[in-house]
Design a protein around this motif. Sequence first.
Motif, PDB file in Angstrom:
ATOM      1  N   GLU A  26       0.820  -1.234   0.000  1.00 29.67           N
ATOM      2  CA  GLU A  26       0.000   0.000   0.000  1.00 29.67           C
ATOM      3  C   GLU A  26       0.844   1.269   0.000  1.00 29.67           C
ATOM      4  O   GLU A  26       0.319   2.374  -0.115  1.00 29.67           O
ATOM      5  CB  GLU A  26      -0.909   0.007   1.249  1.00 29.67           C
ATOM      6  N   SER A  27       2.172   1.127   0.153  1.00 26.60           N
ATOM      7  CA  SER A  27       3.032   2.313   0.279  1.00 26.60           C
ATOM      8  C   SER A  27       3.331   2.957  -1.081  1.00 26.60           C
ATOM      9  O   SER A  27       3.518   2.262  -2.079  1.00 26.60           O
ATOM     10  CB  SER A  27       4.352   1.887   0.939  1.00 26.60           C
ATOM     11  N   ASP A  28       3.423   4.295  -1.079  1.00 29.86           N
ATOM     12  CA  ASP A  28       3.836   5.010  -2.293  1.00 29.86           C
ATOM     13  C   ASP A  28       5.346   5.144  -2.349  1.00 29.86           C
ATOM     14  O   ASP A  28       5.903   5.586  -3.343  1.00 29.86           O
ATOM     15  CB  ASP A  28       3.253   6.443  -2.271  1.00 29.86           C
ATOM     16  N   ALA A  29       6.029   4.793  -1.251  1.00 26.27           N
ATOM     17  CA  ALA A  29       7.472   5.046  -1.151  1.00 26.27           C
ATOM     18  C   ALA A  29       8.325   3.831  -1.481  1.00 26.27           C
ATOM     19  O   ALA A  29       9.547   3.938  -1.622  1.00 26.27           O
ATOM     20  CB  ALA A  29       7.803   5.518   0.275  1.00 26.27           C
ATOM     21  N   GLY A  49      -0.999 -12.150  -2.568  1.00 26.17           N
ATOM     22  CA  GLY A  49      -2.251 -11.460  -2.244  1.00 26.17           C
ATOM     23  C   GLY A  49      -3.391 -12.485  -2.139  1.00 26.17           C
ATOM     24  O   GLY A  49      -4.202 -12.447  -1.205  1.00 26.17           O
ATOM     25  N   GLU A  50      -3.415 -13.424  -3.084  1.00 23.74           N
ATOM     26  CA  GLU A  50      -4.460 -14.462  -3.074  1.00 23.74           C
ATOM     27  C   GLU A  50      -4.279 -15.392  -1.879  1.00 23.74           C
ATOM     28  O   GLU A  50      -5.256 -15.801  -1.246  1.00 23.74           O
ATOM     29  CB  GLU A  50      -4.444 -15.235  -4.396  1.00 23.74           C
ATOM     30  N   ASP A 238      -2.256  -2.221  17.503  1.00 26.98           N
ATOM     31  CA  ASP A 238      -2.231  -3.261  16.464  1.00 26.98           C
ATOM     32  C   ASP A 238      -0.847  -3.315  15.826  1.00 26.98           C
ATOM     33  O   ASP A 238      -0.013  -2.443  16.059  1.00 26.98           O
ATOM     34  CB  ASP A 238      -3.369  -3.086  15.437  1.00 26.98           C
ATOM     35  N   ARG A 239      -0.607  -4.389  15.048  1.00 24.49           N
ATOM     36  CA  ARG A 239       0.742  -4.661  14.536  1.00 24.49           C
ATOM     37  C   ARG A 239       1.195  -3.685  13.455  1.00 24.49           C
ATOM     38  O   ARG A 239       2.344  -3.714  13.045  1.00 24.49           O
ATOM     39  CB  ARG A 239       0.811  -6.100  14.000  1.00 24.49           C
ATOM     40  N   SER A 240       0.296  -2.828  12.982  1.00 24.78           N
ATOM     41  CA  SER A 240       0.705  -1.907  11.914  1.00 24.78           C
ATOM     42  C   SER A 240       1.792  -0.940  12.404  1.00 24.78           C
ATOM     43  O   SER A 240       2.600  -0.476  11.603  1.00 24.78           O
ATOM     44  CB  SER A 240      -0.504  -1.143  11.363  1.00 24.78           C
ATOM     45  N   VAL A 241       1.856  -0.648  13.703  1.00 22.49           N
ATOM     46  CA  VAL A 241       2.917   0.279  14.177  1.00 22.49           C
ATOM     47  C   VAL A 241       4.295  -0.321  13.944  1.00 22.49           C
ATOM     48  O   VAL A 241       5.239   0.401  13.603  1.00 22.49           O
ATOM     49  CB  VAL A 241       2.824   0.664  15.680  1.00 22.49           C
ATOM     50  N   PHE A 242       4.409  -1.643  14.122  1.00 20.01           N
ATOM     51  CA  PHE A 242       5.713  -2.286  13.915  1.00 20.01           C
ATOM     52  C   PHE A 242       6.054  -2.296  12.419  1.00 20.01           C
ATOM     53  O   PHE A 242       7.204  -2.070  12.024  1.00 20.01           O
ATOM     54  CB  PHE A 242       5.698  -3.727  14.436  1.00 20.01           C
ATOM     55  N   ALA A 243       5.051  -2.578  11.595  1.00 21.70           N
ATOM     56  CA  ALA A 243       5.285  -2.667  10.145  1.00 21.70           C
ATOM     57  C   ALA A 243       5.656  -1.294   9.569  1.00 21.70           C
ATOM     58  O   ALA A 243       6.575  -1.189   8.739  1.00 21.70           O
ATOM     59  CB  ALA A 243       4.046  -3.224   9.454  1.00 21.70           C
ATOM     60  N   ARG A 244       4.979  -0.246  10.025  1.00 22.39           N
ATOM     61  CA  ARG A 244       5.306   1.098   9.517  1.00 22.39           C
ATOM     62  C   ARG A 244       6.723   1.495   9.933  1.00 22.39           C
ATOM     63  O   ARG A 244       7.472   2.078   9.164  1.00 22.39           O
ATOM     64  CB  ARG A 244       4.291   2.128  10.019  1.00 22.39           C
ATOM     65  N   GLY A 245       7.093   1.138  11.166  1.00 18.37           N
ATOM     66  CA  GLY A 245       8.457   1.425  11.642  1.00 18.37           C
ATOM     67  C   GLY A 245       9.493   0.677  10.814  1.00 18.37           C
ATOM     68  O   GLY A 245      10.534   1.214  10.445  1.00 18.37           O
ATOM     69  N   ALA A 246       9.195  -0.581  10.498  1.00 16.78           N
ATOM     70  CA  ALA A 246      10.143  -1.400   9.725  1.00 16.78           C
ATOM     71  C   ALA A 246      10.327  -0.842   8.317  1.00 16.78           C
ATOM     72  O   ALA A 246      11.451  -0.791   7.790  1.00 16.78           O
ATOM     73  CB  ALA A 246       9.651  -2.837   9.673  1.00 16.78           C
ATOM     74  N   LEU A 247       9.215  -0.395   7.707  1.00 12.52           N
ATOM     75  CA  LEU A 247       9.330   0.193   6.362  1.00 12.52           C
ATOM     76  C   LEU A 247      10.148   1.482   6.427  1.00 12.52           C
ATOM     77  O   LEU A 247      11.005   1.731   5.564  1.00 12.52           O
ATOM     78  CB  LEU A 247       7.928   0.453   5.783  1.00 12.52           C
ATOM     79  N   LYS A 248       9.917   2.283   7.452  1.00  7.61           N
ATOM     80  CA  LYS A 248      10.697   3.519   7.621  1.00  7.61           C
ATOM     81  C   LYS A 248      12.193   3.182   7.724  1.00  7.61           C
ATOM     82  O   LYS A 248      13.044   3.830   7.110  1.00  7.61           O
ATOM     83  CB  LYS A 248      10.227   4.236   8.906  1.00  7.61           C
TER      84      LYS A 248
END
Length: 271
Positions: A26-29, A49-50, A238-248
């Motif tokens: 979902e990231s543009d970066a 995805g499937e 929720d786990r999205s905080v860890f995933a966003r940090g990892a992408l950063k």
Amino acid sequence: MTNQPGIVITGASGRMGQMLIRTVAESDAARLVGVVERSGHDWIGRDVGECMGGAALGVSVTDDALEAFSNAQAVIDFTAPAATVEFAALAAQARATHVIGTTGLSDDDLEKIAAAARHATIVRAGNMSLGVNLLVQLTKQVAAALDEDFDIEVIEYHHNRKVDAPSGTALMLGEAAAEGRGVDLKEVTDSGRDGITGARKRGDIGFSAIRAGAIVGEHDVMFASQSERIVLRHVAEDRSVFARGALKAALWGQDKGPGEYDMLDVLGLKG
Ligand SMILES: NC(=O)C1=CN([C@@H]2O[C@H](COP(=O)(O)OP(=O)(O)OC[C@H]3O[C@@H](n4cnc5c(N)ncnc54)[C@H](OP(=O)(O)O)[C@@H]3O)[C@@H](O)[C@H]2O)C=CC1
Ligand SMILES: O=C(O)C1=N[C@H](C(=O)O)C[C@H](O)C1
């Protein structure tokens, strides 16, 4: 042709693996260019995805980690210690930034990761959230301001599938408390109390682990004297905080030289 870094996610079917795939897709970066699972997994060869029950993402799951890493600028890896040590050597060979969220690493594992970091950019942290990394710095400050009249306890709460204790985050917080106090954590750790333990030793840093239900991850650092108590607390909703940090971290690592970095480097919180 795009200049967004290409990212590979390992442990694709795991709780964090799936969250990371969604975050990168979902990231543009960044671009999702590969996903890795272990040989024999029933996702191998299928569109990821499937496999996750959604629309096709145009990326097939592979068990050939080196081939996948060779087509990427970064690898985000939240798996298990044995896999992470292996991936560190392969990411270094492929010249890809390696972001490591895996916890439960032994001293021997950490030495192997440090060896890989002589040739590669590695960002490793037991917790990739902004909040916990701020809490690390606060813990260090509070521990430096208080003397041993205050007992320090780190209490962590996680879901019932977690396999390691103390959590990676609890260890980061314990290290920060020890650093603030100017002591070696290994000398003062008190964990796994059971039976007739004797009274608490002055100056010890204690660890307690709760494992129950679906708790994502919660950490308290308690400073308790005979007359007052301070509790610093972080709750991951929720786990999205860890995933966003990892992408950063993966993006931050793109223009860094070889070495082992952590989230305090990424977030500019080192003091
Ligand atoms: N730093 C941070 O911010 C955070 C760290 N974590 C850490 O991330 C790790 C993963 O957590 P979580 O997603 O909940 O765990 P899961 O068990 O859900 O996922 C782990 C994934 O890694 C795969 N894996 C394990 N061993 C290997 C191997 N040898 N080769 C290839 N793949 C392998 C598993 O595959 P299989 O099922 O086939 O074994 C699975 O897909 C843990 O260490 C956890 O503590 C978690 C959240 C945040
Ligand atoms: O296994 C988990 O789930 C988590 N692991 C990390 C840890 O060991 O601290 C981070 C987070 O708390 C979730």
